[in-house]
Design a protein around this motif. Structure first.
Motif, PDB file in Angstrom:
ATOM      1  N   LYS B  36       0.617   3.588   6.108  1.00 12.91           N
ATOM      2  CA  LYS B  36       1.053   2.855   4.916  1.00 12.91           C
ATOM      3  C   LYS B  36       2.548   2.543   4.985  1.00 12.91           C
ATOM      4  O   LYS B  36       3.224   2.940   5.928  1.00 12.91           O
ATOM      5  N   ASN B  37       3.056   1.816   3.970  1.00  6.90           N
ATOM      6  CA  ASN B  37       4.473   1.451   3.932  1.00  6.90           C
ATOM      7  C   ASN B  37       5.319   2.709   4.016  1.00  6.90           C
ATOM      8  O   ASN B  37       5.050   3.687   3.337  1.00  6.90           O
ATOM      9  N   GLN B  84       8.342  -8.787  12.061  1.00 10.05           N
ATOM     10  CA  GLN B  84       7.554  -9.306  10.950  1.00 10.05           C
ATOM     11  C   GLN B  84       8.132 -10.599  10.383  1.00 10.05           C
ATOM     12  O   GLN B  84       7.422 -11.567  10.150  1.00 10.05           O
ATOM     13  N   GLU B 162       3.571  -6.385  12.746  1.00 14.28           N
ATOM     14  CA  GLU B 162       2.954  -7.197  11.685  1.00 14.28           C
ATOM     15  C   GLU B 162       3.161  -8.683  11.891  1.00 14.28           C
ATOM     16  O   GLU B 162       3.647  -9.371  10.994  1.00 14.28           O
ATOM     17  N   HIS B 194      -1.069  -3.724   9.119  1.00  7.54           N
ATOM     18  CA  HIS B 194      -1.733  -3.159   7.947  1.00  7.54           C
ATOM     19  C   HIS B 194      -3.174  -3.614   7.921  1.00  7.54           C
ATOM     20  O   HIS B 194      -3.978  -3.113   7.169  1.00  7.54           O
ATOM     21  N   GLY B 232      -4.303   6.439   2.551  1.00  6.39           N
ATOM     22  CA  GLY B 232      -3.978   5.177   1.899  1.00  6.39           C
ATOM     23  C   GLY B 232      -4.380   3.960   2.709  1.00  6.39           C
ATOM     24  O   GLY B 232      -3.809   2.888   2.551  1.00  6.39           O
ATOM     25  N   LEU B 233      -5.338   4.118   3.598  1.00 11.94           N
ATOM     26  CA  LEU B 233      -5.767   2.976   4.413  1.00 11.94           C
ATOM     27  C   LEU B 233      -7.208   2.621   4.058  1.00 11.94           C
ATOM     28  O   LEU B 233      -8.012   3.499   3.764  1.00 11.94           O
TER      29      LEU B 233
END
Lengths: 281, 274
Positions: B36-37, B84, B162, B194, B232-233
């Protein structure tokens, strides 16, 4: 009253050798309270279209009206909240508080009113108050994106215009922001989003505008979009469409894993029943 | 090819970004990093060509330590990173100039530079944008040019942070196809994302959380791991659907979950066989 675009065309670097036509002959109507997805390939003209909504760009031909107002008018700008693709591009204050309060103060609301709006907007994007004193440029990409969204929400716009609002967020962040957008929409604000994240957005969208090479290739309800056989589609919906094309009696208008599961199981039981009744004969 | 040994890194304000990372990346491998972030993915990427140097431990790129300044040009030639946000990496006034920057920096002769640029433009199908300013391109086109810029340097290992975030699904698939083609030609690929939908073809997935590697394995086993949700994925929708169908007695083999097409094929075979 809606946003209405009539015969709008736009070119970049007009009258230079680098002239590029970005949009041609766009006719579009967006009503208050709609959730609109703008889809299309890279370079199709999606971001250009958004910039026409709030007068950042002016059409070369044709007109853009927001609730009957010219897009260069102050009132029209207040009605449109804008969040750009790169959140960092639109942040400029020294603290998150100043950043979110900037819009309301700029439009002449009192300090007290501005503070109320800051807190409300902060909560809507799932940030806590410890954030308020931080420098927006020290935040992670996902947090910056939330601050940018909060500063648009603080104006309580009638139209919330977003360019790729959930890229760079992890799945939990995506879910939170999508919930916020849904809530904003339910409260009567139109949400207009350029997005490539079909998995996340598709369940929420009501209307779809597909842009191809500067022209509108499709505009209408999500249901009609599915009927036309247009792409892109989220993976789950693609799967259901394929199943239908292969002769399974499924309903292809399915956007979530849960619904797809139920639909596939339903079809399985239908087929099983048929085959047992056939062998019964 | 790349080896990280007990690497730790904290940002100047004290935030720990990496803690005790051990990782070996083999030549020709397609390795994906998810999390996650704020889990430390991008910080890890910046260590792979010496843009950041480990505060503890070491990063060795084909025998060269990234802390050794004299080795940096050699390391940068081997490992290219695509970021990104394409705007942060444009330097040229035109797309052509931007693409020439990398090879020129590597001190290639002009004829070679020309060849590199032409090849990169051809590989991305961007010849028509040769004389455009990279700043006038759309977000997605910009990501393509940034990608071409790295290709022009012909690195042996490519790190993507990303890179498909701003691309429409078709262009995203297109970029992935190109990346896979590069990998089949023997390039090493480190792919940060992500979007778990993209990882079906990875050789290995590394899951990061709070600066540590918490899960590692091939896509099938990582996606089947119950802890993924708590990190959180979310699973790719087709893989999630396959997992839930399995509990209802419909088993879809792993390799069929890679696309809606093969998935539909399998379901029809199962349901319509009678």
């Amino acid at each position: 009253m809606p946003i209405i675009l009539e015969n709008v065309s736009f070119s970049y670097s007009k009258k230079t050798p680098l002239e590029t036509s970005a949009l041609r002959n766009i006719n579009l109507r967006i009503e208050k309270g709609e959730f609109v997805g703008i889809l299309g390939e890279k370079g199709a003209g999606k971001s250009t279209l958004l910039k026409l909504f709030n007068g950042l760009l002016n059409p070369e031909t044709g007109t853009v009206r927001v609730d009957g107002l010219n897009t260069s008018s102050r009132e029209a700008k207040r009605r449109i909240g804008m969040v750009f693709q790169q959140a960092a591009d639109q942040l400029f204050c020294r603290t998150v508080y100043d950043e979110i309060a900037f819009g309301p103060l700029n439009f002449g609301y009192s300090r007290k009113e501005a503070e109320e709006r800051v807190l409300e907007a902060l909560e809507a994007v799932y940030l806590d108050q410890t954030m308020l004193h931080r420098n927006p440029f020290s935040l992670s990409g996902g947090e910056m994106q939330r601050v940018a969204l909060a500063s648009a929400l603080a104006l309580r716009p009638d139209y919330l215009v977003l360019d790729e609002p959930i890229t760079g967020l992890d799945p939990v962040g995506k879910k939170e922001i999508l919930e916020t957008l849904k809530k904003v929409k339910d409260e009567g604000t139109a949400v207009i989003a350029v997005t490539h994240n079909l998995k996340g957005f598709f369940p929420l969208l009501e209307k779809i505008v597909l842009i191809r090479e500067g022209k509108i290739a499709f505009q209408g309800t999500k249901e009609d979009y599915l009927k036309t056989g247009c792409v892109p589609l989220p993976p789950i919906t693609s799967l259901m469409r394929e199943l239908k094309e292969r002769g399974l009696p499924v309903n292809p208008a399915v956007f979530t894993v849960e619904d797809a599961l139920q639909e596939i199981l339903r079809v399985r039981s239908v087929i099983e029943k048929e085959s047992t009744s056939n062998t019964g004969k | 090819m790349i080896r990280l040994e007990k690497v730790s890194y904290s940002y100047p304000d004290g935030t720990p970004a990496l803690e005790n990372i051990n990782l070996a990346i083999k030549k020709g491998e397609f390795i994906a990093i998810i999390g996650k972030n704020g889990s430390g993915k991008s910080t890890l990427a910046l260590h792979l060509n010496g843009l950041l140097k480990p505060q503890k431990g070491k990063v060795i790129i084909r025998g060269m330590d990234t802390r050794d300044i004299s080795k940096l040009p050699g390391i940068r030639k081997l490992v290219g990173i695509v970021f990104q946000n394409p705007e942060t990496q444009f330097v040229g006034r035109t797309v052509e100039e931007d693409l020439a920057f990398g090879p020129e920096n590597l001190c290639l002769p002009p004829v070679e530079i020309r060849k590199c640029v032409d090849m990169a433009l051809a590989e991305t199908g961007f010849e028509k944008y040769r004389y455009r300013s990279p700043k006038t391109l759309s977000g997605g086109q910009g990501q393509f040019v940034a990608l071409a810029g790295i290709l022009a340097m012909r690195p042996e290992c490519l790190v993507f942070d990303e890179v498909t975030s701003m691309l429409d699904p078709d262009s995203g698939t297109d970029v992935l196809e190109r990346i896979r083609k590069l990998q089949r030609k023997g390039k090493t690929v480190v792919y940060i994302t992500h979007n778990l939908e993209e990882l079906h073809a990875a050789d290995r997935i590394i899951v990061m959380d709070k600066g540590r590697i918490v899960l590692e394995g091939d896509p099938e086993s990582v996606f089947a791991d119950p802890s993924l949700q708590s990190l959180g994925l979310t699973l790719p929708s087709l893989i999630e659907l396959a997992a839930r169908l399995k509990t209802c007695g419909v088993a879809i083999p792993w390799e069929k979950t890679s696309s809606p097409h093969s998935f539909a094929e399998e379901i029809c075979q199962l349901f319509l066989k009678t």
